[in-house]
Design an enzyme around this catalytic site. Structure first.
Site, PDB file in Angstrom:
ATOM      1  N   ASP A  22     -25.980 -16.198 -33.558  1.00 47.36           N
ATOM      2  CA  ASP A  22     -26.725 -16.993 -32.842  1.00 47.36           C
ATOM      3  C   ASP A  22     -26.859 -18.790 -33.019  1.00 47.36           C
ATOM      4  O   ASP A  22     -26.635 -19.270 -32.143  1.00 47.36           O
ATOM      5  CB  ASP A  22     -28.344 -17.678 -33.045  1.00 47.36           C
ATOM      6  CG  ASP A  22     -29.233 -16.795 -32.388  1.00 47.36           C
ATOM      7  OD1 ASP A  22     -29.339 -16.060 -31.118  1.00 47.36           O
ATOM      8  OD2 ASP A  22     -30.580 -16.694 -33.438  1.00 47.36           O
ATOM      9  N   THR A  55     -28.619 -18.662 -39.575  1.00 49.46           N
ATOM     10  CA  THR A  55     -28.591 -18.249 -38.269  1.00 49.46           C
ATOM     11  C   THR A  55     -29.306 -17.040 -38.274  1.00 49.46           C
ATOM     12  O   THR A  55     -29.187 -15.697 -38.851  1.00 49.46           O
ATOM     13  CB  THR A  55     -27.624 -18.265 -37.511  1.00 49.46           C
ATOM     14  OG1 THR A  55     -26.684 -16.790 -37.770  1.00 49.46           O
ATOM     15  CG2 THR A  55     -26.397 -19.704 -37.954  1.00 49.46           C
ATOM     16  N   ASP A  56     -29.448 -16.247 -36.639  1.00 49.57           N
ATOM     17  CA  ASP A  56     -30.455 -15.415 -36.149  1.00 49.57           C
ATOM     18  C   ASP A  56     -28.868 -14.461 -35.948  1.00 49.57           C
ATOM     19  O   ASP A  56     -27.848 -15.172 -35.881  1.00 49.57           O
ATOM     20  CB  ASP A  56     -31.117 -15.317 -34.918  1.00 49.57           C
ATOM     21  CG  ASP A  56     -31.996 -13.911 -35.653  1.00 49.57           C
ATOM     22  OD1 ASP A  56     -31.370 -13.239 -36.031  1.00 49.57           O
ATOM     23  OD2 ASP A  56     -32.863 -13.616 -35.278  1.00 49.57           O
ATOM     24  N   TRP A  57     -28.681 -13.314 -35.363  1.00 52.98           N
ATOM     25  CA  TRP A  57     -27.539 -12.652 -34.883  1.00 52.98           C
ATOM     26  C   TRP A  57     -27.066 -13.522 -34.056  1.00 52.98           C
ATOM     27  O   TRP A  57     -27.253 -13.857 -32.993  1.00 52.98           O
ATOM     28  CB  TRP A  57     -29.022 -11.661 -34.477  1.00 52.98           C
ATOM     29  CG  TRP A  57     -27.182 -10.374 -33.654  1.00 52.98           C
ATOM     30  CD1 TRP A  57     -26.453  -9.972 -32.797  1.00 52.98           C
ATOM     31  CD2 TRP A  57     -26.561  -8.978 -35.053  1.00 52.98           C
ATOM     32  NE1 TRP A  57     -26.062  -9.043 -33.305  1.00 52.98           N
ATOM     33  CE2 TRP A  57     -26.062  -8.837 -33.991  1.00 52.98           C
ATOM     34  CE3 TRP A  57     -27.017  -8.723 -35.804  1.00 52.98           C
ATOM     35  CZ2 TRP A  57     -25.234  -7.966 -34.546  1.00 52.98           C
ATOM     36  CZ3 TRP A  57     -26.443  -7.801 -36.558  1.00 52.98           C
ATOM     37  CH2 TRP A  57     -25.574  -7.077 -35.845  1.00 52.98           C
TER      38      TRP A  57
END
Length: 772
Positions: free
Chosen positions: A310, A306-308
């Site tokens: 997310d 995932t991104d930050w």
């Protein structure tokens, strides 16, 4: 029993056939090691591998302002929660090589002690070693795209990999191949521009540079990649970061998926997922996009991160989950393998509950952990969890600096040069103005020593600003700087101090030429959002005030995205777009302005002239309509400041003899396209040769044109070379209204420069496969 044995044999044949078609060739020894490791792991250990935490929570700053790692906190995270990955720089500020060595070695020591599995440490080393002091920063990706030279992409990635490993970092969150097709978006500069083929070719080159030639056995001088942000992240409907995109299914498959497909087939070890939603579906919640399109259709066995935070956004922002536990269930079942949950271990607790409740299957957990372990085995972390020290003497070396300078020189675009005002003669008196004239922050952009690229001037002091580089090149006695406008470094990226034009206007009286360095200060992600695409009014007014002097003006555009400036472009004799050229950008610009280097870059995106005309070069033909017969005039024009693929040089090139080896073709043919390119000027130069196609009639509205391939040639004065492209005929297909790839009978134009050649497809072809 015989039937069972036969079925089992057929199953093995099927598995073997599938394995042979994987994006990265299957390595049986690695797979055996994965299974042995997996068989020994508890559920807690498996789930722990699926969590990535931010290093910031593992320590704090002491009284002297130095960040200290809290060993007790580290012990807890690894011994109790079995965390498999850590990321980021403390305070998002670059650390020294020695600090990275100390921290990551300790993390690996604890990880092997408590889990028996090495940690994988990740950093946003986006255009060089962003978070490592003293290393090499290259031009931003948008510059590399402008070079149209894939070798520069490969070389920059190779140096970044080497210097990352010197700092004991085996994993970088790069390349970025979000198509930059909306100039309002604050991350345009992190991409390779608006075209799918440019992004696809650049990402393949970068992956080879980062990972080396064998993605199954990455050596100690290369790193694993995390290609991002899968996918269609770069065109939010609002223009604001991390907001929804609405894109036709045809365009999703045909353009936005293309560079990620290229990345998977090039062997990227991991991918990071788009933070936002497409057509109402958050990417982190989409089984269709994560599992089917990417993992199954491409047989890609890498890992999705995932991104930050997310997964949290699925319930906090997107409202497709009722709480965090529900969000974890949705994301993991969709195909997420590792959660970047930077500040909390709740993920481990909640995911374990979901498994125990039967809401996430053990087969899904095992699949995710296999993918994570596969990355760690491919990186050699089980055998050599730490790198750096002896053998990394080239870190921050002159050799690496020279490569960054060359990349900067080859990535700056000459957009206008009336009366050949450039190059500037050595004796010319130069007045240098504008907020970007004397600041390294502007040259580097975001992701440069710090997240936003701000508050980091102390880490780039040894490099030359534009002012310093021009003084070195033309002599300090010939360069007068009166900026007139400066940025407010304590405010937002767009904040400027009160302008003072008077001194600049007075100084123009004794100048031979005015060089105006205008554009933007650094930013990235949501802090880089804007509400007005026009360049700062103060900066435009400065150019207008100086134009009254009658002295020739050279505009130097230093910006991460195209800012509207149609009202001042006519006031300039020359326009140079430097984008974000990095630590050696000032030196590169000086070399080019002096004629010691030649311009060879071309625009990687369409530069708009009007806020209501935000086109890309591959617009639909019906977007430009002249008149409509009847009661009223109908006028729709594609207006722009500078087109995609445009760029001037100090020399001239002539194209001739465009030919195709066949006038008629079918889907299975390979088209050989050749053209002669001659340097007709008096200087040596490089020319980016771009091959386009146009489908003249199609069952859905065709694009105006599409880039199909490109290369770059180096020519001495009077020299001619033949450029040859191998173009698979099936690449001329489009995704039809029914979602299937389609190649139709009819005429096509192939175009290079001002030349065109008509060819004809003689047989319809429709594919039932998702990719061709």
């Amino acid at each position: 029993m015989k039937q069972t044995l036969l079925s089992f044999a057929l199953l093995l044949v099927g598995i073997s056939a599938w394995a042979q078609k994987t994006a990265i060739p299957r390595d049986e020894k690695i797979e055996q090691n994965i299974e042995k490791c997996l068989a020994k792991m508890t559920l807690d250990e498996k789930i722990g591998q699926m969590l990535e935490l931010n290093l910031d929570i593992m320590g704090k700053y002491d009284a002297t302002g130095k960040w200290q790692l809290n060993v007790t906190m580290l012990d807890t995270c690894l011994s109790k929660y079995k965390v498999g990955s850590l990321l980021n720089a403390p305070g998002t500020r670059a650390a020294t090589v020695e600090q990275w060595q100390e921290w990551v070695r300790l993390i690996q020591e604890k990880s092997m002690k408590y889990i028996g599995i090495p940690d994988i440490y990740g950093l946003d080393h986006n255009h060089g070693v962003t978070y490592t002091q003293g290393g090499t920063l290259f031009p931003q990706p948008i510059n590399i795209a402008a070079s149209f030279n894939t070798e520069l992409a490969r070389t920059g990635a190779e140096v970044t990999a080497y210097e990352s490993r010197a700092a004991n970092c085996p994993w970088v969150y790069n390349p970025v191949v979000d198509l930059g097709r909306d100039p309002r978006w604050p991350r345009i500069y992190e991409s390779f521009g608006e075209d799918a083929i440019v992004n696809a070719k650049m990402v393949a080159a970068e992956i080879k540079g980062y990972q080396g030639d064998d993605p199954n056995h990455i050596d100690r001088y290369h790193v694993g990649t995390s290609t991002k942000h899968y996918f269609a992240y770069g065109v939010p409907w609002s223009g604001k970061d991390r907001t929804p995109a609405y894109i036709s299914p045809q365009m999703l498959r045909e353009k936005y998926f293309e560079p990620f497909k290229a990345a998977a087939l090039a062997g990227t070890l991991t991918m990071m997922v788009n933070s936002a939603s497409v057509n109402g579906v958050p990417l982190h919640a989409s089984y269709e996009y994560l599992t089917k399109w990417l993992k199954e259709d491409l047989k890609w066995d890498g890992m999705l991160v995932t991104d930050w935070a997310d997964i949290n956004n699925l319930f906090q922002r997107e409202h497709v989950a009722k709480d965090k536990k529900d969000a974890i269930r949705i994301a993991i079942n969709a195909g997420i393998d590792m959660s970047m949950d930077p500040y909390s271990v709740d993920f481990c607790i909640l995911l374990k509950e979901l498994v125990q409740e039967g809401k996430v299957s053990m087969s899904r957990i095992d699949d995710a952990v296999r993918r994570i372990l596969r990355v760690k085995y491919r990186l050699g972390l089980f055998d050599e969890p730490n790198t750096g020290g002896k053998g990394y003497e080239k870190f921050g070396s002159q050799e690496h600096a020279d490569k960054a300078l060359r990349a900067a020189e080859e990535s700056i675009v000459l957009l206008k040069n009336e009366q050949n005002i450039l190059p500037l003669a050595q004796e010319k008196k130069i007045l240098l103005v504008g907020p970007n004239a004397n600041q390294m922050r502007c040259l580097n952009g975001g992701w440069s020593y710090t997240w936003q690229g701000s508050k980091a001037e102390d880490l780039s002091e040894k490099y030359n600003t534009i002012y310093e580089a021009l003084c070195n090149k033309f002599g300090k006695e010939n360069v007068v700087m009166e900026q007139a406008i400066t940025y407010n470094e304590d405010g937002a990226y767009y904040d400027e101090n009160a302008p003072h034009f008077e001194k600049a206007v007075i100084a123009s009286a004794t100048a031979d030429v005015i060089v105006a360095c205008i554009g933007e200060n650094s930013y990235t992600e949501t802090p880089g959002n804007l509400t007005d695409l026009w360049m700062s009014e103060h900066q435009r007014n400065l150019v207008k005030a100086l134009a009254k002097s009658g002295k020739p003006i050279v505009l130097v555009l230093n910006e991460g995205r195209p800012r509207l400036m149609a009202d001042i472009e006519p006031l300039a004799k020359a326009v140079v777009h430097i984008f974000l050229p990095g630590n050696y950008g000032g030196d590169a610009l000086a070399n080019l302005l002096a004629g010691d280097a030649n311009f060879s870059a071309k625009m990687p995106y369409t530069y708009p002239a009007e806020i209501n005309s935000l086109h890309t070069y591959d617009y639909k033909v019906s977007e430009e309509v002249g008149t409509m017969a009847g009661a009223y005039d109908y006028d729709a024009k594609v207006s722009l400041q500078w087109p995609f693929g445009y760029g001037l040089s100090y020399t001239t090139f002539e194209y001739s003899n465009l030919r195709v080896d066949r006038e008629q073709f079918t889907a299975d043919d390979m088209l050989t396209v050749s053209v002669d390119v001659k340097n007709t000027g008096s200087r040596a130069g490089k020319e980016a040769v771009l091959l386009y196609s146009s489908d003249l009639v199609a069952s859905i509205v065709p694009d105006n044109k599409r880039l199909r391939d490109f290369t770059k040639v180096d020519l001495q004065p009077g020299e001619q070379k033949t450029v040859t492209f191998q173009l698979p005929a099936k690449s001329l297909a489009f995704v039809g209204a029914d979602g299937r790839w389609t190649l139709e009978e009819g005429d096509f134009l192939l175009k290079v420069g001002k030349l065109s050649q008509k060819i004809a497809c003689t047989q319809n072809r429709i594919w039932d496969t998702p990719n061709i």
